[in-house]
Motif scaffolding. Sequence first.
Motif, PDB file in Angstrom:
ATOM      1  N   ILE B   5      36.735  -0.505 -14.213  1.00 37.45           N
ATOM      2  CA  ILE B   5      36.357  -0.080 -12.866  1.00 37.45           C
ATOM      3  C   ILE B   5      35.039   0.683 -12.897  1.00 37.45           C
ATOM      4  N   LEU B   6      34.732   1.244 -14.073  1.00 38.66           N
ATOM      5  CA  LEU B   6      33.506   2.011 -14.189  1.00 38.66           C
ATOM      6  C   LEU B   6      32.290   1.129 -14.397  1.00 38.66           C
ATOM      7  N   GLN B   7      32.543  -0.154 -14.657  1.00 40.85           N
ATOM      8  CA  GLN B   7      31.395  -0.989 -14.990  1.00 40.85           C
ATOM      9  C   GLN B   7      30.623  -1.379 -13.753  1.00 40.85           C
ATOM     10  N   PHE B   8      29.350  -1.185 -13.866  1.00 42.40           N
ATOM     11  CA  PHE B   8      28.495  -1.484 -12.728  1.00 42.40           C
ATOM     12  C   PHE B   8      27.123  -1.852 -13.280  1.00 42.40           C
ATOM     13  N   SER B   9      26.646  -2.996 -12.895  1.00 38.15           N
ATOM     14  CA  SER B   9      25.362  -3.408 -13.437  1.00 38.15           C
ATOM     15  C   SER B   9      24.383  -3.661 -12.301  1.00 38.15           C
ATOM     16  N   PRO B  10      23.457  -2.732 -12.064  1.00 36.58           N
ATOM     17  CA  PRO B  10      22.486  -2.932 -10.987  1.00 36.58           C
ATOM     18  C   PRO B  10      21.669  -4.192 -11.228  1.00 36.58           C
ATOM     19  N   GLY B  11      21.459  -4.510 -12.508  1.00 38.10           N
ATOM     20  CA  GLY B  11      20.671  -5.688 -12.828  1.00 38.10           C
ATOM     21  C   GLY B  11      21.309  -6.945 -12.257  1.00 38.10           C
ATOM     22  N   ALA B  12      22.653  -7.018 -12.357  1.00 37.51           N
ATOM     23  CA  ALA B  12      23.340  -8.205 -11.861  1.00 37.51           C
ATOM     24  C   ALA B  12      23.174  -8.350 -10.352  1.00 37.51           C
ATOM     25  N   PHE B  13      23.014  -7.204  -9.652  1.00 33.77           N
ATOM     26  CA  PHE B  13      22.781  -7.271  -8.209  1.00 33.77           C
ATOM     27  C   PHE B  13      21.323  -7.612  -7.911  1.00 33.77           C
ATOM     28  N   LEU B  14      20.447  -7.056  -8.740  1.00 29.36           N
ATOM     29  CA  LEU B  14      19.020  -7.222  -8.454  1.00 29.36           C
ATOM     30  C   LEU B  14      18.495  -8.588  -8.880  1.00 29.36           C
ATOM     31  N   ALA B  15      19.118  -9.157  -9.913  1.00 30.09           N
ATOM     32  CA  ALA B  15      18.617 -10.442 -10.412  1.00 30.09           C
ATOM     33  C   ALA B  15      18.573 -11.504  -9.317  1.00 30.09           C
ATOM     34  N   PRO B  16      19.655 -11.648  -8.496  1.00 28.07           N
ATOM     35  CA  PRO B  16      19.572 -12.638  -7.422  1.00 28.07           C
ATOM     36  C   PRO B  16      18.438 -12.355  -6.443  1.00 28.07           C
ATOM     37  N   SER B  17      18.160 -11.060  -6.202  1.00 31.21           N
ATOM     38  CA  SER B  17      17.080 -10.800  -5.250  1.00 31.21           C
ATOM     39  C   SER B  17      15.730 -11.163  -5.849  1.00 31.21           C
ATOM     40  N   VAL B  18      15.611 -11.001  -7.175  1.00 26.82           N
ATOM     41  CA  VAL B  18      14.375 -11.459  -7.813  1.00 26.82           C
ATOM     42  C   VAL B  18      14.269 -12.976  -7.676  1.00 26.82           C
ATOM     43  N   ASP B  19      15.405 -13.649  -7.884  1.00 22.95           N
ATOM     44  CA  ASP B  19      15.413 -15.108  -7.712  1.00 22.95           C
ATOM     45  C   ASP B  19      15.017 -15.474  -6.294  1.00 22.95           C
ATOM     46  N   TRP B  20      15.601 -14.717  -5.346  1.00 24.41           N
ATOM     47  CA  TRP B  20      15.315 -14.991  -3.944  1.00 24.41           C
ATOM     48  C   TRP B  20      13.815 -14.833  -3.666  1.00 24.41           C
ATOM     49  N   LEU B  21      13.263 -13.738  -4.195  1.00 25.31           N
ATOM     50  CA  LEU B  21      11.818 -13.524  -4.041  1.00 25.31           C
ATOM     51  C   LEU B  21      11.041 -14.696  -4.615  1.00 25.31           C
ATOM     52  N   ASN B  22      11.482 -15.111  -5.803  1.00 23.89           N
ATOM     53  CA  ASN B  22      10.754 -16.181  -6.470  1.00 23.89           C
ATOM     54  C   ASN B  22      10.828 -17.495  -5.706  1.00 23.89           C
ATOM     55  N   THR B  23      11.979 -17.747  -5.048  1.00 21.95           N
ATOM     56  CA  THR B  23      12.079 -19.006  -4.303  1.00 21.95           C
ATOM     57  C   THR B  23      11.319 -18.912  -2.985  1.00 21.95           C
ATOM     58  N   ASN B  24      11.473 -17.789  -2.279  1.00 22.40           N
ATOM     59  CA  ASN B  24      10.932 -17.737  -0.933  1.00 22.40           C
ATOM     60  C   ASN B  24       9.472 -17.332  -0.858  1.00 22.40           C
ATOM     61  N   PHE B  25       9.040 -16.551  -1.852  1.00 25.55           N
ATOM     62  CA  PHE B  25       7.650 -16.132  -1.797  1.00 25.55           C
ATOM     63  C   PHE B  25       6.822 -16.837  -2.858  1.00 25.55           C
ATOM     64  N   HIS B  26       7.358 -17.957  -3.323  1.00 24.08           N
ATOM     65  CA  HIS B  26       6.664 -18.634  -4.411  1.00 24.08           C
ATOM     66  C   HIS B  26       5.201 -18.924  -4.085  1.00 24.08           C
ATOM     67  N   PRO B  27       4.902 -19.431  -2.877  1.00 25.39           N
ATOM     68  CA  PRO B  27       3.484 -19.711  -2.574  1.00 25.39           C
ATOM     69  C   PRO B  27       2.603 -18.477  -2.726  1.00 25.39           C
ATOM     70  N   LEU B  28       3.109 -17.316  -2.273  1.00 24.56           N
ATOM     71  CA  LEU B  28       2.330 -16.089  -2.378  1.00 24.56           C
ATOM     72  C   LEU B  28       2.031 -15.762  -3.841  1.00 24.56           C
ATOM     73  N   PHE B  29       3.110 -15.760  -4.672  1.00 19.56           N
ATOM     74  CA  PHE B  29       2.926 -15.412  -6.078  1.00 19.56           C
ATOM     75  C   PHE B  29       2.028 -16.435  -6.765  1.00 19.56           C
ATOM     76  N   ALA B  30       2.228 -17.702  -6.385  1.00 15.34           N
ATOM     77  CA  ALA B  30       1.396 -18.736  -6.995  1.00 15.34           C
ATOM     78  C   ALA B  30      -0.063 -18.511  -6.622  1.00 15.34           C
ATOM     79  N   ALA B  31      -0.285 -18.100  -5.376  1.00 15.47           N
ATOM     80  CA  ALA B  31      -1.669 -17.860  -4.950  1.00 15.47           C
ATOM     81  C   ALA B  31      -2.264 -16.700  -5.730  1.00 15.47           C
ATOM     82  N   ILE B  32      -1.472 -15.613  -5.889  1.00 16.39           N
ATOM     83  CA  ILE B  32      -1.969 -14.467  -6.658  1.00 16.39           C
ATOM     84  C   ILE B  32      -2.290 -14.902  -8.086  1.00 16.39           C
ATOM     85  N   SER B  33      -1.338 -15.648  -8.681  1.00  7.64           N
ATOM     86  CA  SER B  33      -1.541 -16.123 -10.047  1.00  7.64           C
ATOM     87  C   SER B  33      -2.827 -16.910 -10.141  1.00  7.64           C
ATOM     88  N   TYR B  34      -3.004 -17.828  -9.170  1.00 13.23           N
ATOM     89  CA  TYR B  34      -4.156 -18.713  -9.195  1.00 13.23           C
ATOM     90  C   TYR B  34      -5.445 -17.902  -9.121  1.00 13.23           C
TER      91      TYR B  34
END
Lengths: 282, 283
Positions: B5-34
């Motif tokens: 019950i004590l186990q809690f991993s913020p990373g496991a919650f945040l990882a999907p949001s990073v994925d979400w960012l990567n899928t939805n803002f991909h053009p932005l990041f790609a533009a910055i990269s470019y």
Amino acid sequence: MDSSGFIDLFDEWTDSALEWVSDNGEFLFDSIRQVLEGLYAGILWLLELPPFYLIALIVALVGWRLVNVWFALLSGVALALCFSMGLWPETMSTLALVLTATTLALVIGIPIGIMAGFFPALDRFMEPGLDLIQTLPPYIYLLPAIALLGYGPATALIATVIVAVPPAIRLTSLGIRMTPKEFIELGEALGMTPAKMFFKIRLPFALPSIMAGINQSLMMAFGMVVIAGIVGSGGLGETIYGAIRTLDIATSINGAIAIVVLTMVLDRITQSAARLGTRRKS
Amino acid sequence: MNPSILQFSPGAFLAPSVDWLNTNFHPLFAAISYLVEAVLSGFEAALLFVPPYGLIAIVVVLAFVAVGLRAAILAGLCLGFCLLMGLWTASMQTLSLVTVAVLISVLIAFPIGVLCSRYKTLEAMVRPVLDVMQTVPPWVYLIPAVMIFSLGRVPAIIATIVYGIPPMLRLTTLAFNQVPKEFIELGSAIGAPPRSVLWKIEIPLAKQTLLVGLNQCILLSLAMVVLAGLVGAGGLGAEVTRGLTRMEMGLGLRAGLAIVAVALLLDRLSRGLLDRDRLPKAK
């Protein structure tokens, strides 16, 4: 100009020189490694002895005494979070590495700093060296360490001590030099012995600066210990290094959180200790 | 003794949001990269286009004109050393990473620093953030950058820019706070528009401290760029990493010494500017 012949020669020389050093100095390097790893293991053992909530409680109490209630609550909860992320053993071994390295750095740095405070010639002599150490990127100190001591925590400790020593020397020497002239004259007028003068007048005046040096050393040590994950130091550094290379996002976030928690807690505690030391005197 | 019950991993919650960012803002990041890749490649190509001897000569002449004889000799020796060690390309990659990162850091930090010295409330808001940023170990900056931009030069430069901002920002604020009020009042008394007050009065008076900030920013950026060799940034950092992980000590040592040369070059040149600036003022 084609310098590749020279480069090959250079690499060969380096390899054979290192071979010679490790053949002939094996005894020396082995004993250094054993001493360092022994110290580290001892501190780690102490830290792993009590359960996590006891350590969190102790840190919270210290934080309460030195900073304030909110900081105490926050740091206790944050450390408990490190446990619940399943990173407690790694957090403790990082803490043990940092504490071992900082202790060694202070044992080396404070006496040298005191001497440099008394003898300006020594200070001037060391200044360029300290400058150079602080100018170079910390990452490269892993190179000589790994060449001589191989993969493992001892290498991480040596590299960390190298980066943590300069602030300790600098701020100690500064503190000793900044003792107000009037008080030294007062001590002389009272006929104090040099030893008494040192402990009763110079050291108390130098204390805030020395405490600032300890804080700085600790922060430099944190920066380095985490990087040293690449040479097998163990602890959070290695966890993050592994997670980044495999692009394991969840673990690297957790590792980063644990490191930030540990760094912030120790930074605020030592900073407040330094500030309290100053306030009590004035 | 491990209640789940004590186990809690913020990373496991945040990882999907990073994925979400990567899928939805991909053009932005790609533009910055470019964009970042384009600027970096251009810079690197320019540095490598000139033959090594030519570049060394140019740098030596510039150092002589801008700083002095000793700096010129040192610059020549440092760059010559990089060439001799067979790490010219890697050194130029590192230099271009540092230069681009420092330019962007300064472009971001300078205006915010000026605003902080004008508006105390802004400074009060920014200060705790800077405190945290300067406490966190450099490694940690690379993690979010890698999550969004994957491995390579782009996360390296993003992390370096962010890492270089706090010292520059702090010293800019300090520099502008140190400008004596009388001079600014003098400026407004003679009816100078705010822009002239900034360029003709404040910046010259703040120059000393600004240069200290620049020196700090350059050295911290170099430290970060070298460290970013771990995430595939290329340059001298990558060579050190190779030396460390494969135990190729000759290569590691050469790369380490080349980094020493680059660090000395950058430090002495930026500090030389500072010292030269100080001399005439003392007279």
